[in-house]
Design a protein around this motif. Structure first.
Motif, PDB file in Angstrom:
ATOM      1  N   THR A 117       0.789  -1.236   0.000  1.00 49.54           N
ATOM      2  CA  THR A 117       0.000   0.000   0.000  1.00 49.54           C
ATOM      3  C   THR A 117       0.825   1.292   0.000  1.00 49.54           C
ATOM      4  N   LEU A 118       2.140   1.206  -0.005  1.00 48.27           N
ATOM      5  CA  LEU A 118       2.989   2.397   0.071  1.00 48.27           C
ATOM      6  C   LEU A 118       2.689   3.394  -1.052  1.00 48.27           C
ATOM      7  N   ILE A 119       2.855   2.983  -2.282  1.00 45.35           N
ATOM      8  CA  ILE A 119       2.678   3.909  -3.413  1.00 45.35           C
ATOM      9  C   ILE A 119       1.217   4.337  -3.573  1.00 45.35           C
ATOM     10  N   LYS A 133      -1.027   4.771  -1.382  1.00 47.28           N
ATOM     11  CA  LYS A 133      -1.347   5.753  -0.338  1.00 47.28           C
ATOM     12  C   LYS A 133      -0.725   7.105  -0.640  1.00 47.28           C
ATOM     13  N   GLN A 134       0.472   7.112  -1.217  1.00 46.31           N
ATOM     14  CA  GLN A 134       1.161   8.371  -1.481  1.00 46.31           C
ATOM     15  C   GLN A 134       0.662   9.059  -2.751  1.00 46.31           C
ATOM     16  N   VAL A 135       0.293   8.267  -3.758  1.00 48.95           N
ATOM     17  CA  VAL A 135      -0.108   8.838  -5.041  1.00 48.95           C
ATOM     18  C   VAL A 135      -1.602   9.128  -5.096  1.00 48.95           C
ATOM     19  N   SER A 142       5.076  -1.383  -4.649  1.00 50.77           N
ATOM     20  CA  SER A 142       5.196  -1.148  -3.203  1.00 50.77           C
ATOM     21  C   SER A 142       5.630  -2.415  -2.488  1.00 50.77           C
TER      22      SER A 142
END
Length: 116
Positions: free
Chosen positions: A66-68, A70-72, A86
């Motif tokens: 979920t990293l990218i 959530k950021q994008v 991610s």
């Protein structure tokens, strides 16, 4: 939404085979086993209990992807690729012979990917 969907999946799995679950899971989810489908979707207590039970598994299996996203933010079609990127970023050293479940931002099971 992804966490809620994953918690619902954990509850459904519990209903399907409660004897395969640990005692903590049985204790927390057992009282909700007799709810009808409609009642279970309306129960805030079930939602909280299933999220508590699902959290360790969510943190291990879903959160790394979920990293990218959530950021994008909203990417729709690209979300599965961002989730996979991610996952590679967060778990690259432990992706040997491992099947990874990736949830897109809507929380539905989108694919099972063999790890490299």
């Amino acid at each position: 939404l992804v966490q809620k969907s994953f918690a619902r999946l954990v509850f459904s799995d519990f209903l399907r085979n409660p004897s395969s679950k640990d005692e903590v899971t049985k204790e927390k989810l057992g009282p909700f086993a007799t709810l009808s489908d409609d009642e279970s979707y309306q129960s805030r207590d079930l939602e909280k209990a299933s999220q508590q039970v699902a959290k360790p598994l969510y943190d291990e299996k879903v959160q790394p992807s979920t990293l990218i996203p959530k950021q994008v933010g909203n990417m729709y079609t690209a979300s599965i690729y961002a989730a996979f990127a991610s996952l590679i970023h967060n778990k690259h050293s432990s992706l040997v012979n491992f099947l990874t479940t990736i949830y897109d931002k809507y929380g539905f099971l989108t694919t099972m990917l063999p790890a490299f």
